[in-house]
Design a protein around this motif. Structure first.
Motif, PDB file in Angstrom:
ATOM      1  N   ASP A  11       0.937  -1.055   0.151  1.00 25.87           N
ATOM      2  CA  ASP A  11       0.103  -0.097  -0.179  1.00 25.87           C
ATOM      3  C   ASP A  11       0.913   1.323  -0.013  1.00 25.87           C
ATOM      4  O   ASP A  11       1.649   1.429   0.758  1.00 25.87           O
ATOM      5  N   ASP A  12       0.942   2.087  -1.070  1.00 27.64           N
ATOM      6  CA  ASP A  12       1.791   3.181  -1.081  1.00 27.64           C
ATOM      7  C   ASP A  12       1.848   3.982  -0.135  1.00 27.64           C
ATOM      8  O   ASP A  12       2.756   4.698   0.517  1.00 27.64           O
ATOM      9  N   VAL A  13       0.398   4.404   0.279  1.00 30.16           N
ATOM     10  CA  VAL A  13       0.236   5.387   1.388  1.00 30.16           C
ATOM     11  C   VAL A  13       0.884   4.759   2.585  1.00 30.16           C
ATOM     12  O   VAL A  13       1.594   5.491   3.464  1.00 30.16           O
ATOM     13  N   GLU A  14       0.532   3.765   3.009  1.00 25.81           N
ATOM     14  CA  GLU A  14       1.127   2.911   4.335  1.00 25.81           C
ATOM     15  C   GLU A  14       2.545   2.669   4.197  1.00 25.81           C
ATOM     16  O   GLU A  14       3.451   3.159   5.204  1.00 25.81           O
ATOM     17  N   ARG A  15       3.343   2.842   2.963  1.00 31.25           N
ATOM     18  CA  ARG A  15       4.768   2.446   3.074  1.00 31.25           C
ATOM     19  C   ARG A  15       5.315   3.862   3.154  1.00 31.25           C
ATOM     20  O   ARG A  15       6.308   4.044   3.849  1.00 31.25           O
ATOM     21  N   GLU A  16       4.882   4.923   2.682  1.00 32.86           N
ATOM     22  CA  GLU A  16       5.281   6.028   2.670  1.00 32.86           C
ATOM     23  C   GLU A  16       5.217   6.610   4.145  1.00 32.86           C
ATOM     24  O   GLU A  16       5.971   7.461   4.650  1.00 32.86           O
ATOM     25  N   LYS A  17       4.168   6.453   4.721  1.00 33.78           N
ATOM     26  CA  LYS A  17       3.933   6.927   6.246  1.00 33.78           C
ATOM     27  C   LYS A  17       4.949   6.157   7.220  1.00 33.78           C
ATOM     28  O   LYS A  17       5.521   6.711   7.995  1.00 33.78           O
ATOM     29  N   MET A  18       5.147   4.837   6.646  1.00 36.43           N
ATOM     30  CA  MET A  18       6.128   4.223   7.627  1.00 36.43           C
ATOM     31  C   MET A  18       7.594   4.788   7.395  1.00 36.43           C
ATOM     32  O   MET A  18       8.735   5.005   8.249  1.00 36.43           O
ATOM     33  N   ARG A  19       7.966   5.171   6.060  1.00 38.69           N
ATOM     34  CA  ARG A  19       9.295   5.560   5.516  1.00 38.69           C
ATOM     35  C   ARG A  19       9.367   6.922   6.516  1.00 38.69           C
ATOM     36  O   ARG A  19      10.519   7.247   6.909  1.00 38.69           O
ATOM     37  N   VAL A  20       8.236   7.864   6.442  1.00 40.42           N
ATOM     38  CA  VAL A  20       8.530   9.115   7.211  1.00 40.42           C
ATOM     39  C   VAL A  20       8.706   8.848   8.620  1.00 40.42           C
ATOM     40  O   VAL A  20       9.485   9.529   9.226  1.00 40.42           O
ATOM     41  N   GLU A  21       7.807   7.963   9.279  1.00 46.11           N
ATOM     42  CA  GLU A  21       8.053   7.972  10.846  1.00 46.11           C
ATOM     43  C   GLU A  21       9.378   7.303  11.096  1.00 46.11           C
ATOM     44  O   GLU A  21       9.720   7.326  12.263  1.00 46.11           O
ATOM     45  N   MET A  22       9.843   6.444  10.332  1.00 49.60           N
ATOM     46  CA  MET A  22      11.329   5.610  10.523  1.00 49.60           C
ATOM     47  C   MET A  22      12.449   6.651  10.025  1.00 49.60           C
ATOM     48  O   MET A  22      13.643   6.133  10.102  1.00 49.60           O
ATOM     49  N   GLY A  23      11.925   7.714   9.402  1.00 45.53           N
ATOM     50  CA  GLY A  23      13.334   8.613   9.011  1.00 45.53           C
ATOM     51  C   GLY A  23      14.128   8.068   7.996  1.00 45.53           C
ATOM     52  O   GLY A  23      15.161   8.216   8.170  1.00 45.53           O
ATOM     53  N   GLU A  24      13.464   7.496   6.933  1.00 41.67           N
ATOM     54  CA  GLU A  24      14.290   6.637   6.063  1.00 41.67           C
ATOM     55  C   GLU A  24      14.406   7.441   4.840  1.00 41.67           C
ATOM     56  O   GLU A  24      13.347   8.203   4.397  1.00 41.67           O
ATOM     57  N   HIS A  25      15.559   7.492   4.128  1.00 44.42           N
ATOM     58  CA  HIS A  25      15.507   7.911   2.782  1.00 44.42           C
ATOM     59  C   HIS A  25      14.439   7.605   1.864  1.00 44.42           C
ATOM     60  O   HIS A  25      13.956   8.396   1.137  1.00 44.42           O
ATOM     61  N   TYR A  26      14.256   6.324   1.679  1.00 44.34           N
ATOM     62  CA  TYR A  26      13.426   5.965   1.098  1.00 44.34           C
ATOM     63  C   TYR A  26      13.202   4.342   1.358  1.00 44.34           C
ATOM     64  O   TYR A  26      13.801   3.914   2.103  1.00 44.34           O
ATOM     65  N   ARG A  27      11.839   3.940   0.971  1.00 47.68           N
ATOM     66  CA  ARG A  27      11.203   2.684   1.238  1.00 47.68           C
ATOM     67  C   ARG A  27      10.590   2.167   0.295  1.00 47.68           C
ATOM     68  O   ARG A  27       9.557   2.733  -0.133  1.00 47.68           O
ATOM     69  N   THR A  28      11.033   0.877  -0.305  1.00 48.61           N
ATOM     70  CA  THR A  28      10.293   0.513  -1.590  1.00 48.61           C
ATOM     71  C   THR A  28      10.236  -0.923  -1.150  1.00 48.61           C
ATOM     72  O   THR A  28      10.883  -1.793  -0.546  1.00 48.61           O
ATOM     73  N   LEU A  29       9.285  -1.482  -2.246  1.00 51.84           N
ATOM     74  CA  LEU A  29       8.960  -3.007  -2.133  1.00 51.84           C
ATOM     75  C   LEU A  29      10.291  -3.842  -2.702  1.00 51.84           C
ATOM     76  O   LEU A  29      10.754  -4.808  -1.904  1.00 51.84           O
ATOM     77  N   LEU A  30      10.730  -3.305  -3.801  1.00 47.45           N
ATOM     78  CA  LEU A  30      11.995  -3.941  -4.180  1.00 47.45           C
ATOM     79  C   LEU A  30      13.168  -3.842  -3.278  1.00 47.45           C
ATOM     80  O   LEU A  30      14.026  -4.776  -2.891  1.00 47.45           O
ATOM     81  N   GLY A  31      13.275  -2.874  -2.428  1.00 49.80           N
ATOM     82  CA  GLY A  31      14.236  -2.571  -1.524  1.00 49.80           C
ATOM     83  C   GLY A  31      14.135  -3.551  -0.325  1.00 49.80           C
ATOM     84  O   GLY A  31      15.090  -4.186   0.142  1.00 49.80           O
ATOM     85  N   HIS A  32      12.960  -3.796   0.077  1.00 48.67           N
ATOM     86  CA  HIS A  32      12.491  -4.927   1.219  1.00 48.67           C
ATOM     87  C   HIS A  32      13.064  -6.148   0.550  1.00 48.67           C
ATOM     88  O   HIS A  32      13.760  -6.882   1.517  1.00 48.67           O
ATOM     89  N   PHE A  33      12.643  -6.577  -0.758  1.00 50.20           N
ATOM     90  CA  PHE A  33      13.223  -7.921  -1.136  1.00 50.20           C
ATOM     91  C   PHE A  33      14.812  -8.004  -0.933  1.00 50.20           C
ATOM     92  O   PHE A  33      15.135  -9.098  -0.891  1.00 50.20           O
ATOM     93  N   ARG A  34      15.281  -7.134  -1.458  1.00 48.95           N
ATOM     94  CA  ARG A  34      16.770  -7.213  -1.735  1.00 48.95           C
ATOM     95  C   ARG A  34      17.253  -7.193  -0.438  1.00 48.95           C
ATOM     96  O   ARG A  34      18.542  -7.981  -0.102  1.00 48.95           O
ATOM     97  N   HIS A  35      16.836  -6.292   0.487  1.00 47.73           N
ATOM     98  CA  HIS A  35      17.485  -6.353   2.043  1.00 47.73           C
ATOM     99  C   HIS A  35      17.192  -7.818   2.660  1.00 47.73           C
ATOM    100  O   HIS A  35      18.157  -8.359   2.938  1.00 47.73           O
ATOM    101  N   GLU A  36      16.187  -8.337   2.637  1.00 45.14           N
ATOM    102  CA  GLU A  36      15.617  -9.464   3.319  1.00 45.14           C
ATOM    103  C   GLU A  36      16.562 -10.635   2.657  1.00 45.14           C
ATOM    104  O   GLU A  36      16.947 -11.841   3.371  1.00 45.14           O
ATOM    105  N   VAL A  37      16.747 -10.498   1.310  1.00 50.25           N
ATOM    106  CA  VAL A  37      17.262 -11.847   0.637  1.00 50.25           C
ATOM    107  C   VAL A  37      18.816 -11.828   1.338  1.00 50.25           C
ATOM    108  O   VAL A  37      19.551 -12.789   1.050  1.00 50.25           O
ATOM    109  N   GLY A  38      19.090 -10.581   1.273  1.00 46.56           N
ATOM    110  CA  GLY A  38      20.672 -10.440   1.789  1.00 46.56           C
ATOM    111  C   GLY A  38      20.687 -11.427   3.275  1.00 46.56           C
ATOM    112  O   GLY A  38      22.109 -11.940   3.586  1.00 46.56           O
ATOM    113  N   HIS A  39      19.983 -11.267   4.099  1.00 49.47           N
ATOM    114  CA  HIS A  39      20.001 -12.114   5.360  1.00 49.47           C
ATOM    115  C   HIS A  39      20.166 -13.612   5.040  1.00 49.47           C
ATOM    116  O   HIS A  39      20.861 -14.486   5.529  1.00 49.47           O
TER     117      HIS A  39
END
Length: 384
Positions: free
Chosen positions: A196-224
């Motif tokens: 949900d683009d609105v929810e993701r942007e809300k979380m990005r601002v709340e967590m003080g992130e430069h950006y927050r994307t679905l692809l970024g999540h996948f790339r980060h988690e597969v790094g683990h």
């Protein structure tokens, strides 16, 4: 991501396309060749139009003189996948996204066979959210295939195989019960609300992130996941600790400290993001994600024949023609030398459109050293 071409009419086509806009041929992504194939209906329904549904068998137009039929992934029926089954698969069986043990039925593509929990499609809006998740996941798998990284399902490795869960939050709205995005021994969970683009942007601002994307999540988690596979299980833990720090430190305590106190002063000199300061595992995963960001974006630049040659610069320090394959680059030096001019150009383009920087990060020498490590790790080069 490279550009693709329809083998029937030579029209440019893109990774998510299902039909050629010029000749209306059905398109399917072939994981063996990492290429998009134009298709004709096969023998099951020879009268079917080329632009027909994904059901039945299909024949690549480039091999009309012969060759085995190809079948689409079962999830093409949900309009969330345009990949073909591996060559030789019959496409028979009962598709079941609910269990990783069913990934061997032969009905799912290389990417979708790793699904375990998908969204409840009876709920309004969930099919669209799932489609966004699958688009990001398939782009992730494109990179993993290009890098020839190991991919084992839960059926192939019951203890540590790669599995994806896309659950929704409980309906009662209890904040303490919200689904958390994360990784646990091969099980990657991406909270459905991230689509949900609105929810993701809300979380990005709340967590003080430069950006927050679905692809970024996948790339980060597969790094683990690949820390487990390529570092821990491959005997490379000590070499990794020399670069990323002590991964044996208590992770829970480190996470609590990070959320209570924030990143340490001066963290930008050594970490690609504030979250990377949390623990050695997160530093590795964040750096891994950025490595995939870099090589895939550079491949896009190469596909378009992009060149950077700013006229106001007196020397050629920012002049570059992108003419190499970053996924096959023997040295990370070649990659990082191309990355700086490209990011300066695309960030400036974004600003001209009133948009945030495409890549709002600074690669310092310490961060570059960590990226060098990831490059050597994925290409099986000496780590020291």
């Amino acid at each position: 991501m490279k550009l693709f071409v329809c083998q029937e009419c030579r029209q440019i086509v893109f990774f998510e396309n299902t039909f050629c806009g010029q000749c209306s041929r059905r398109l399917g992504f072939c994981s063996e060749s990492v290429n998009m194939l134009a298709l004709d209906p096969g023998g099951d329904d020879p009268a079917a139009p080329a632009s027909g549904p994904a059901a039945g068998d299909w024949l690549p137009v480039a091999g009309r003189e012969g060759g085995p039929p190809r079948f689409f992934c079962a999830n093409a029926g949900h309009n969330v996948c345009n990949w073909l089954l591996p060559e030789g698969s019959s496409g028979t069986g009962s598709p079941d996204n609910s269990s990783p043990e069913n990934s061997s039925t032969g009905t799912f593509c290389i990417a979708c066979r790793h699904n375990h929990v998908i969204p409840d499609l009876a709920k309004e809006g969930n099919q669209e959210r799932w489609a966004k998740l699958e688009q990001a996941k398939h782009r992730l798998f494109y990179s993993l295939l290009r890098l020839k990284l190991p991919l084992k399902t839960r059926a192939e490795d019951p203890q540590g195989g790669l599995v994806f869960n896309f659950p929704d939050d409980p309906p009662d709205g209890d904040p303490s019960q919200k689904v958390m995005t994360g990784h646990d021994e091969g099980v990657i969970t991406i909270a459905l609300r991230e689509a949900d683009d609105v929810e993701r942007e809300k979380m990005r601002v709340e967590m003080g992130e430069h950006y927050r994307t679905l692809l970024g999540h996948f790339r980060h988690e597969v790094g683990h996941y690949y820390w487990n596979v390529l570092v821990r299980d491959a005997g490379n833990a000590e070499a990794c600790r020399a670069v990323f720090g002590d991964d044996t430190q208590d992770y829970g305590a480190a996470l609590q400290t990070h959320y209570e106190n924030g990143p340490p002063a001066g963290w930008q000199d050594s970490y690609v993001s504030a979250y990377a300061t949390t623990h050695a595992w997160e530093d590795f995963a964040e750096t891994w994600a950025h490595y995939l960001h870099i090589v895939d974006t550079l491949e896009t630049a190469v596909s378009y024949g992009i060149a950077v040659d700013p006229s106001v610069v007196r020397d050629d320090s920012l002049t570059l023609h992108f003419e190499f394959d970053p996924y096959e680059a023997g040295s990370f030096d070649q990659i990082i030398q191309a990355w700086l001019p490209l990011t300066l150009a695309v960030n400036s383009l974004n600003r001209s459109m009133g948009q945030p920087d495409l890549y709002p990060f600074i690669i310092t020498p310490a961060i570059a050293n960590k990226l060098h490590f990831i490059h050597r790790l994925v290409h099986h080069l000496p780590l020291s």
